[in-house]
Motif scaffolding. Structure first.
Motif, PDB file in Angstrom:
ATOM      1  N   ILE A 130      38.477  41.681  41.652  1.00  0.00           N
ATOM      2  CA  ILE A 130      38.963  41.651  40.268  1.00  0.00           C
ATOM      3  C   ILE A 130      40.447  41.991  40.225  1.00  0.00           C
ATOM      4  O   ILE A 130      41.225  41.346  39.517  1.00  0.00           O
ATOM      5  CB  ILE A 130      38.136  42.611  39.385  1.00  0.00           C
ATOM      6  CG1 ILE A 130      36.722  42.050  39.203  1.00  0.00           C
ATOM      7  CG2 ILE A 130      38.796  42.831  38.034  1.00  0.00           C
ATOM      8  CD1 ILE A 130      35.761  43.010  38.548  1.00  0.00           C
ATOM      9  N   THR A 131      40.839  42.987  40.990  1.00  0.00           N
ATOM     10  CA  THR A 131      42.248  43.372  41.043  1.00  0.00           C
ATOM     11  C   THR A 131      43.109  42.225  41.556  1.00  0.00           C
ATOM     12  O   THR A 131      44.176  41.937  41.011  1.00  0.00           O
ATOM     13  CB  THR A 131      42.429  44.610  41.948  1.00  0.00           C
ATOM     14  OG1 THR A 131      41.568  45.655  41.473  1.00  0.00           O
ATOM     15  CG2 THR A 131      43.849  45.099  41.949  1.00  0.00           C
ATOM     16  N   MET A 132      42.652  41.545  42.592  1.00  0.00           N
ATOM     17  CA  MET A 132      43.404  40.408  43.128  1.00  0.00           C
ATOM     18  C   MET A 132      43.437  39.250  42.128  1.00  0.00           C
ATOM     19  O   MET A 132      44.448  38.548  42.011  1.00  0.00           O
ATOM     20  CB  MET A 132      42.803  39.952  44.458  1.00  0.00           C
ATOM     21  CG  MET A 132      42.938  40.970  45.578  1.00  0.00           C
ATOM     22  SD  MET A 132      44.633  41.453  45.922  1.00  0.00           S
ATOM     23  CE  MET A 132      45.221  39.963  46.668  1.00  0.00           C
ATOM     24  N   GLY A 133      42.337  39.055  41.398  1.00  0.00           N
ATOM     25  CA  GLY A 133      42.312  38.015  40.372  1.00  0.00           C
ATOM     26  C   GLY A 133      43.336  38.276  39.277  1.00  0.00           C
ATOM     27  O   GLY A 133      44.037  37.356  38.829  1.00  0.00           O
ATOM     28  N   ILE A 134      43.433  39.521  38.851  1.00  0.00           N
ATOM     29  CA  ILE A 134      44.428  39.888  37.840  1.00  0.00           C
ATOM     30  C   ILE A 134      45.836  39.691  38.399  1.00  0.00           C
ATOM     31  O   ILE A 134      46.743  39.238  37.694  1.00  0.00           O
ATOM     32  CB  ILE A 134      44.209  41.333  37.367  1.00  0.00           C
ATOM     33  CG1 ILE A 134      42.882  41.439  36.609  1.00  0.00           C
ATOM     34  CG2 ILE A 134      45.353  41.802  36.481  1.00  0.00           C
ATOM     35  CD1 ILE A 134      42.457  42.858  36.303  1.00  0.00           C
ATOM     36  N   ALA A 135      46.021  40.010  39.683  1.00  0.00           N
ATOM     37  CA  ALA A 135      47.334  39.824  40.312  1.00  0.00           C
ATOM     38  C   ALA A 135      47.715  38.350  40.355  1.00  0.00           C
ATOM     39  O   ALA A 135      48.862  37.991  40.063  1.00  0.00           O
ATOM     40  CB  ALA A 135      47.329  40.414  41.724  1.00  0.00           C
ATOM     41  N   VAL A 136      46.769  37.487  40.688  1.00  0.00           N
ATOM     42  CA  VAL A 136      47.048  36.048  40.718  1.00  0.00           C
ATOM     43  C   VAL A 136      47.357  35.546  39.315  1.00  0.00           C
ATOM     44  O   VAL A 136      48.290  34.761  39.109  1.00  0.00           O
ATOM     45  CB  VAL A 136      45.863  35.273  41.341  1.00  0.00           C
ATOM     46  CG1 VAL A 136      46.001  33.773  41.128  1.00  0.00           C
ATOM     47  CG2 VAL A 136      45.746  35.595  42.817  1.00  0.00           C
ATOM     48  N   TYR A 137      46.593  35.995  38.336  1.00  0.00           N
ATOM     49  CA  TYR A 137      46.854  35.611  36.947  1.00  0.00           C
ATOM     50  C   TYR A 137      48.261  36.047  36.528  1.00  0.00           C
ATOM     51  O   TYR A 137      49.001  35.284  35.923  1.00  0.00           O
ATOM     52  CB  TYR A 137      45.813  36.226  36.011  1.00  0.00           C
ATOM     53  CG  TYR A 137      46.089  35.938  34.557  1.00  0.00           C
ATOM     54  CD1 TYR A 137      45.735  34.721  33.999  1.00  0.00           C
ATOM     55  CD2 TYR A 137      46.723  36.887  33.749  1.00  0.00           C
ATOM     56  CE1 TYR A 137      45.986  34.447  32.671  1.00  0.00           C
ATOM     57  CE2 TYR A 137      46.981  36.620  32.421  1.00  0.00           C
ATOM     58  CZ  TYR A 137      46.616  35.399  31.880  1.00  0.00           C
ATOM     59  OH  TYR A 137      46.878  35.134  30.566  1.00  0.00           O
ATOM     60  N   GLY A 138      48.626  37.278  36.867  1.00  0.00           N
ATOM     61  CA  GLY A 138      49.961  37.767  36.532  1.00  0.00           C
ATOM     62  C   GLY A 138      51.054  36.980  37.232  1.00  0.00           C
ATOM     63  O   GLY A 138      52.104  36.709  36.648  1.00  0.00           O
ATOM     64  N   ALA A 139      50.808  36.592  38.470  1.00  0.00           N
ATOM     65  CA  ALA A 139      51.814  35.834  39.221  1.00  0.00           C
ATOM     66  C   ALA A 139      51.997  34.430  38.650  1.00  0.00           C
ATOM     67  O   ALA A 139      53.106  33.904  38.641  1.00  0.00           O
ATOM     68  CB  ALA A 139      51.416  35.747  40.693  1.00  0.00           C
ATOM     69  N   THR A 140      50.926  33.836  38.160  1.00  0.00           N
ATOM     70  CA  THR A 140      51.033  32.485  37.613  1.00  0.00           C
ATOM     71  C   THR A 140      51.603  32.467  36.206  1.00  0.00           C
ATOM     72  O   THR A 140      51.968  31.412  35.707  1.00  0.00           O
ATOM     73  CB  THR A 140      49.666  31.773  37.606  1.00  0.00           C
ATOM     74  OG1 THR A 140      48.746  32.535  36.817  1.00  0.00           O
ATOM     75  CG2 THR A 140      49.156  31.590  39.019  1.00  0.00           C
ATOM     76  N   HIS A 141      51.669  33.614  35.571  1.00  0.00           N
ATOM     77  CA  HIS A 141      52.205  33.697  34.213  1.00  0.00           C
ATOM     78  C   HIS A 141      53.541  34.430  34.187  1.00  0.00           C
ATOM     79  O   HIS A 141      53.832  35.211  33.288  1.00  0.00           O
ATOM     80  CB  HIS A 141      51.185  34.352  33.283  1.00  0.00           C
ATOM     81  CG  HIS A 141      50.050  33.447  32.964  1.00  0.00           C
ATOM     82  ND1 HIS A 141      48.988  33.266  33.811  1.00  0.00           N
ATOM     83  CD2 HIS A 141      49.832  32.639  31.895  1.00  0.00           C
ATOM     84  CE1 HIS A 141      48.155  32.402  33.279  1.00  0.00           C
ATOM     85  NE2 HIS A 141      48.639  32.000  32.118  1.00  0.00           N
ATOM     86  N   LYS A 142      54.351  34.196  35.202  1.00  0.00           N
ATOM     87  CA  LYS A 142      55.742  34.644  35.281  1.00  0.00           C
ATOM     88  C   LYS A 142      55.921  36.164  35.271  1.00  0.00           C
ATOM     89  O   LYS A 142      56.891  36.669  34.778  1.00  0.00           O
ATOM     90  CB  LYS A 142      56.565  34.027  34.136  1.00  0.00           C
ATOM     91  CG  LYS A 142      56.437  32.554  33.971  1.00  0.00           C
ATOM     92  CD  LYS A 142      57.441  31.827  34.810  1.00  0.00           C
ATOM     93  CE  LYS A 142      57.433  30.363  34.419  1.00  0.00           C
ATOM     94  NZ  LYS A 142      56.991  29.511  35.447  1.00  0.00           N
ATOM     95  N   SER A 143      54.982  36.873  35.822  1.00  0.00           N
ATOM     96  CA  SER A 143      55.130  38.316  35.963  1.00  0.00           C
ATOM     97  C   SER A 143      55.373  38.615  37.437  1.00  0.00           C
ATOM     98  O   SER A 143      54.871  37.913  38.310  1.00  0.00           O
ATOM     99  CB  SER A 143      53.856  39.018  35.496  1.00  0.00           C
ATOM    100  OG  SER A 143      53.956  40.400  35.722  1.00  0.00           O
ATOM    101  N   PHE A 144      56.132  39.652  37.732  1.00  0.00           N
ATOM    102  CA  PHE A 144      56.414  39.968  39.132  1.00  0.00           C
ATOM    103  C   PHE A 144      55.888  41.345  39.520  1.00  0.00           C
ATOM    104  O   PHE A 144      55.224  41.492  40.543  1.00  0.00           O
ATOM    105  CB  PHE A 144      57.916  39.900  39.402  1.00  0.00           C
ATOM    106  CG  PHE A 144      58.259  40.272  40.822  1.00  0.00           C
ATOM    107  CD1 PHE A 144      57.948  39.433  41.868  1.00  0.00           C
ATOM    108  CD2 PHE A 144      58.856  41.487  41.103  1.00  0.00           C
ATOM    109  CE1 PHE A 144      58.237  39.779  43.183  1.00  0.00           C
ATOM    110  CE2 PHE A 144      59.147  41.845  42.403  1.00  0.00           C
ATOM    111  CZ  PHE A 144      58.842  40.987  43.443  1.00  0.00           C
ATOM    112  N   MET A 145      56.157  42.348  38.736  1.00  0.00           N
ATOM    113  CA  MET A 145      55.798  43.710  39.117  1.00  0.00           C
ATOM    114  C   MET A 145      54.292  43.939  39.122  1.00  0.00           C
ATOM    115  O   MET A 145      53.769  44.592  40.024  1.00  0.00           O
ATOM    116  CB  MET A 145      56.462  44.725  38.177  1.00  0.00           C
ATOM    117  CG  MET A 145      57.943  44.894  38.420  1.00  0.00           C
ATOM    118  SD  MET A 145      58.326  45.388  40.109  1.00  0.00           S
ATOM    119  CE  MET A 145      57.616  47.011  40.150  1.00  0.00           C
ATOM    120  N   LEU A 146      53.582  43.413  38.128  1.00  0.00           N
ATOM    121  CA  LEU A 146      52.136  43.619  38.052  1.00  0.00           C
ATOM    122  C   LEU A 146      51.413  43.107  39.302  1.00  0.00           C
ATOM    123  O   LEU A 146      50.624  43.852  39.891  1.00  0.00           O
ATOM    124  CB  LEU A 146      51.563  42.977  36.786  1.00  0.00           C
ATOM    125  CG  LEU A 146      50.053  43.117  36.599  1.00  0.00           C
ATOM    126  CD1 LEU A 146      49.690  44.582  36.394  1.00  0.00           C
ATOM    127  CD2 LEU A 146      49.588  42.277  35.434  1.00  0.00           C
TER     128      LEU A 146
END
Length: 84
Positions: A35-51
């Protein structure tokens, strides 16, 4: 970090019980990491870097800590079985 248990002070039965508990928690830990990795991938695809960076590091540390604790328990059980 949290203090770890002193496994050398536990009896063999307690160590085996603790090992079974840790093995049964593998699925839960894997689910949380997933779940944590899924949230990280979602954040990366939506122009977030730090999350994503923070979440990937968090997932790595969770998996490493769980694995180390299980290895410590199994090593202590192995040492006790060698003595017998």
């Amino acid at each position: 970090m949290l203090a770890s248990k002193d496994y050398s002070a536990l009896t063999l039965e307690e160590l085996v019980s603790e090992e079974k508990k840790m093995k049964s928690q593998k699925i839960f830990v894997g689910l949380v990491i997933g779940i944590t990795m899924g949230i990280a991938v979602y954040g990366a695809t939506h122009k977030s870097f730090m999350l994503p960076c923070i979440l990937v590091i968090l997932a790595f540390l969770m998996g490493k800590r769980h694995s180390q604790r299980l290895d410590e328990i199994q090593a202590e059980i192995g040492r006790r079985n060698e003595v017998r």
